[in-house]
Scaffold this motif. Structure first.
Motif, PDB file in Angstrom:
ATOM      1  N   PRO A   1       0.827  -1.214   0.000  1.00 23.99           N
ATOM      2  CA  PRO A   1       0.000   0.000   0.000  1.00 23.99           C
ATOM      3  C   PRO A   1       0.861   1.263   0.000  1.00 23.99           C
ATOM      4  CG  PRO A   1      -0.886  -1.618   1.536  1.00 23.99           C
ATOM      5  CD  PRO A   1       0.449  -2.156   1.055  1.00 23.99           C
ATOM      6  N   GLY A   2       0.597   2.129  -0.949  1.00 21.88           N
ATOM      7  CA  GLY A   2       1.348   3.370  -1.048  1.00 21.88           C
ATOM      8  C   GLY A   2       2.694   3.236  -1.721  1.00 21.88           C
ATOM      9  N   GLY A   3       3.157   2.002  -1.956  1.00 24.96           N
ATOM     10  CA  GLY A   3       4.495   1.819  -2.506  1.00 24.96           C
ATOM     11  C   GLY A   3       4.651   2.366  -3.905  1.00 24.96           C
ATOM     12  N   GLU A   4       3.674   2.107  -4.752  1.00 23.71           N
ATOM     13  CA  GLU A   4       3.760   2.607  -6.123  1.00 23.71           C
ATOM     14  C   GLU A   4       3.725   4.126  -6.139  1.00 23.71           C
ATOM     15  OE1 GLU A   4       1.417   2.212 -10.405  1.00 23.71           O
ATOM     16  OE2 GLU A   4       1.055   0.754  -8.802  1.00 23.71           O
ATOM     17  N   ARG A   5       2.853   4.686  -5.325  1.00 22.68           N
ATOM     18  CA  ARG A   5       2.765   6.148  -5.252  1.00 22.68           C
ATOM     19  C   ARG A   5       4.082   6.744  -4.767  1.00 22.68           C
ATOM     20  NH1 ARG A   5      -0.185   6.827  -0.715  1.00 22.68           N
ATOM     21  NH2 ARG A   5       1.635   7.589   0.445  1.00 22.68           N
ATOM     22  N   GLU A   6       4.654   6.167  -3.729  1.00 22.29           N
ATOM     23  CA  GLU A   6       5.893   6.695  -3.166  1.00 22.29           C
ATOM     24  C   GLU A   6       7.054   6.547  -4.141  1.00 22.29           C
ATOM     25  OE1 GLU A   6       6.233   4.479   0.391  1.00 22.29           O
ATOM     26  OE2 GLU A   6       4.593   5.531   1.413  1.00 22.29           O
ATOM     27  N   GLN A   7       7.095   5.413  -4.845  1.00 22.28           N
ATOM     28  CA  GLN A   7       8.181   5.214  -5.797  1.00 22.28           C
ATOM     29  C   GLN A   7       8.066   6.199  -6.953  1.00 22.28           C
ATOM     30  OE1 GLN A   7       8.659   1.188  -7.098  1.00 22.28           O
ATOM     31  NE2 GLN A   7      10.572   1.594  -8.160  1.00 22.28           N
ATOM     32  N   ALA A   8       6.835   6.398  -7.447  1.00 23.48           N
ATOM     33  CA  ALA A   8       6.627   7.361  -8.527  1.00 23.48           C
ATOM     34  C   ALA A   8       7.020   8.765  -8.068  1.00 23.48           C
ATOM     35  CB  ALA A   8       5.172   7.334  -8.988  1.00 23.48           C
ATOM     36  N   ALA A   9       6.643   9.122  -6.852  1.00 17.48           N
ATOM     37  CA  ALA A   9       6.973  10.447  -6.335  1.00 17.48           C
ATOM     38  C   ALA A   9       8.486  10.638  -6.241  1.00 17.48           C
ATOM     39  CB  ALA A   9       6.322  10.665  -4.970  1.00 17.48           C
ATOM     40  N   GLY A  10       9.195   9.586  -5.836  1.00 18.75           N
ATOM     41  CA  GLY A  10      10.648   9.681  -5.757  1.00 18.75           C
ATOM     42  C   GLY A  10      11.293   9.872  -7.110  1.00 18.75           C
ATOM     43  N   HIS A  11      10.832   9.133  -8.103  1.00 17.95           N
ATOM     44  CA  HIS A  11      11.363   9.282  -9.455  1.00 17.95           C
ATOM     45  C   HIS A  11      10.971  10.627 -10.069  1.00 17.95           C
ATOM     46  CE1 HIS A  11      13.151   5.360 -10.046  1.00 17.95           C
ATOM     47  NE2 HIS A  11      12.060   4.765  -9.632  1.00 17.95           N
ATOM     48  N   LEU A  12       9.789  11.126  -9.686  1.00 20.70           N
ATOM     49  CA  LEU A  12       9.297  12.373 -10.269  1.00 20.70           C
ATOM     50  C   LEU A  12      10.230  13.535  -9.982  1.00 20.70           C
ATOM     51  CD1 LEU A  12       7.216  14.180 -11.628  1.00 20.70           C
ATOM     52  CD2 LEU A  12       5.922  14.205  -9.466  1.00 20.70           C
ATOM     53  N   ALA A  13      10.772  13.595  -8.771  1.00 20.63           N
ATOM     54  CA  ALA A  13      11.670  14.696  -8.427  1.00 20.63           C
ATOM     55  C   ALA A  13      12.871  14.739  -9.362  1.00 20.63           C
ATOM     56  CB  ALA A  13      12.125  14.566  -6.975  1.00 20.63           C
ATOM     57  N   GLU A  14      13.448  13.578  -9.650  1.00 21.84           N
ATOM     58  CA  GLU A  14      14.597  13.511 -10.554  1.00 21.84           C
ATOM     59  C   GLU A  14      14.184  13.864 -11.978  1.00 21.84           C
ATOM     60  OE1 GLU A  14      15.908   9.530 -10.133  1.00 21.84           O
ATOM     61  OE2 GLU A  14      16.422   9.720  -8.006  1.00 21.84           O
ATOM     62  N   ALA A  15      13.043  13.339 -12.417  1.00 16.79           N
ATOM     63  CA  ALA A  15      12.572  13.612 -13.776  1.00 16.79           C
ATOM     64  C   ALA A  15      12.280  15.094 -13.969  1.00 16.79           C
ATOM     65  CB  ALA A  15      11.324  12.781 -14.063  1.00 16.79           C
ATOM     66  N   SER A  16      11.688  15.724 -12.964  1.00 17.65           N
ATOM     67  CA  SER A  16      11.376  17.151 -13.054  1.00 17.65           C
ATOM     68  C   SER A  16      12.650  17.983 -13.138  1.00 17.65           C
ATOM     69  CB  SER A  16      10.536  17.586 -11.851  1.00 17.65           C
ATOM     70  OG  SER A  16       9.281  16.920 -11.839  1.00 17.65           O
ATOM     71  N   ALA A  17      13.667  17.581 -12.380  1.00 14.32           N
ATOM     72  CA  ALA A  17      14.941  18.312 -12.418  1.00 14.32           C
ATOM     73  C   ALA A  17      15.575  18.213 -13.800  1.00 14.32           C
ATOM     74  CB  ALA A  17      15.881  17.776 -11.351  1.00 14.32           C
ATOM     75  N   ARG A  18      15.501  17.043 -14.408  1.00 12.51           N
ATOM     76  CA  ARG A  18      16.051  16.890 -15.767  1.00 12.51           C
ATOM     77  C   ARG A  18      15.296  17.773 -16.754  1.00 12.51           C
ATOM     78  NH1 ARG A  18      16.391  11.364 -14.165  1.00 12.51           N
ATOM     79  NH2 ARG A  18      14.376  10.899 -15.133  1.00 12.51           N
ATOM     80  N   LEU A  19      13.977  17.780 -16.646  1.00 13.49           N
ATOM     81  CA  LEU A  19      13.160  18.615 -17.528  1.00 13.49           C
ATOM     82  C   LEU A  19      13.532  20.084 -17.385  1.00 13.49           C
ATOM     83  CD1 LEU A  19      10.667  19.157 -19.372  1.00 13.49           C
ATOM     84  CD2 LEU A  19       9.313  19.263 -17.245  1.00 13.49           C
ATOM     85  N   VAL A  20      13.648  20.554 -16.154  1.00  8.28           N
ATOM     86  CA  VAL A  20      13.975  21.961 -15.918  1.00  8.28           C
ATOM     87  C   VAL A  20      15.339  22.302 -16.511  1.00  8.28           C
ATOM     88  CG1 VAL A  20      14.557  23.631 -14.122  1.00  8.28           C
ATOM     89  CG2 VAL A  20      12.489  22.232 -13.912  1.00  8.28           C
ATOM     90  N   ARG A  21      16.299  21.400 -16.395  1.00 15.58           N
ATOM     91  CA  ARG A  21      17.621  21.670 -16.983  1.00 15.58           C
ATOM     92  C   ARG A  21      17.524  21.824 -18.496  1.00 15.58           C
ATOM     93  NH1 ARG A  21      19.394  17.936 -12.957  1.00 15.58           N
ATOM     94  NH2 ARG A  21      19.387  16.187 -14.433  1.00 15.58           N
ATOM     95  N   THR A  22      16.701  21.012 -19.137  1.00 15.74           N
ATOM     96  CA  THR A  22      16.525  21.137 -20.588  1.00 15.74           C
ATOM     97  C   THR A  22      15.883  22.477 -20.938  1.00 15.74           C
ATOM     98  OG1 THR A  22      16.366  18.759 -20.989  1.00 15.74           O
ATOM     99  CG2 THR A  22      15.312  20.192 -22.598  1.00 15.74           C
ATOM    100  N   VAL A  23      14.816  22.832 -20.241  1.00 12.93           N
ATOM    101  CA  VAL A  23      14.117  24.086 -20.530  1.00 12.93           C
ATOM    102  C   VAL A  23      15.020  25.283 -20.261  1.00 12.93           C
ATOM    103  CG1 VAL A  23      12.157  25.538 -19.861  1.00 12.93           C
ATOM    104  CG2 VAL A  23      11.847  23.065 -20.144  1.00 12.93           C
TER     105      VAL A  23
END
Length: 238
Positions: A5-27
């Protein structure tokens, strides 16, 4: 993905921070005509893609904070908002993205444990979504549209975790007329799309997990995929 319970949500949230940082660097590297260059999405420039990502973050944030009853007032209004922000000055678009990324993360952090099962509507009377689905939804938006920017980041840069996460999501979403299986070369898993009870062998589509996931969102397959049938099954645009 984790299945407690909550594991998928938490894992996605953890990956999201890294993905968002990569996106911002590109922009952050966009200057001048970079913003008006075409993206991989028909009729959308890079500015439109970034505008969509900014507005998507704002919509999720406003729902999580109880500021609006639905994520979008309507699909037509959503399209108008993207067109309007996509034609704004680049600094405004970039600032809206950065603020949206930050406020959304703060909103995720502030959701009480007993509120993640809250259901909300995407548009009035439209499909409902759980707050718990938002981190995964946003992760997909960021990774897919980062590649759509056609600015050096491609599906080949996706992590194996994300490629499999996207395959899982598309397996829940797609309802193809013709059943088929997906078997990535680089994953031990397989995915079935459509009815799994066909009385005949269904086509098997192979390729890398990232290439398969990209195709399943309705984007061009290129020459990277192969099918045991005569041709690839038809996938509608996402």
């Amino acid at each position: 993905m984790a299945d407690h319970p909550g594991g998928e949500r938490e894992q996605a949230a953890g990956h999201l921070a890294e993905a968002s940082a990569r996106l911002v660097r590109t922009v952050d590297r966009f200057h001048g005509d970079d913003w008006t260059a075409p993206s991989l999405l028909p009729q959308w420039t890079r500015a439109h893609v970034v505008a969509h990502l900014a507005l998507n973050a704002e919509g999720m944030t406003n729902l999580l904070r109880g500021l609006v009853p639905t994520m979008y007032a309507s699909d037509d209004q959503r399209a108008r908002d993207i067109a309007d922000l996509g034609s704004a000055e680049p600094d405004e678009i970039r600032d809206r993205l950065l603020a949206g990324v930050t406020r959304l993360q703060e909103s995720f952090d502030a959701v009480p444990d007993d509120a993640w099962e809250t259901r909300v509507e995407r548009t009035p009377g439209g499909r409902t979504m759980r707050f718990a689905s938002f981190p995964g939804m946003r992760w997909r938006e960021v990774e897919i549209h980062h590649a759509d920017l056609d600015a050096g980041y491609t599906r080949a840069d996706w992590t194996p975790d994300f490629a499999e996460h996207l395959l899982d999501a598309m397996a829940k979403r797609l309802r193809p007329r013709q059943a088929f299986e997906v078997r990535p070369h680089d994953s031990p898993r397989t995915w079935v799309f459509g009815s799994g009870e066909a009385e005949y062998p269904v086509p098997v589509v192979t390729g890398t997990a990232a290439d398969l996931a990209w195709w399943l969102t309705g984007r061009p397959a290129g020459d990277e995929l192969s099918s045991s049938g005569d041709e690839l099954p038809v996938i509608e645009g996402w």
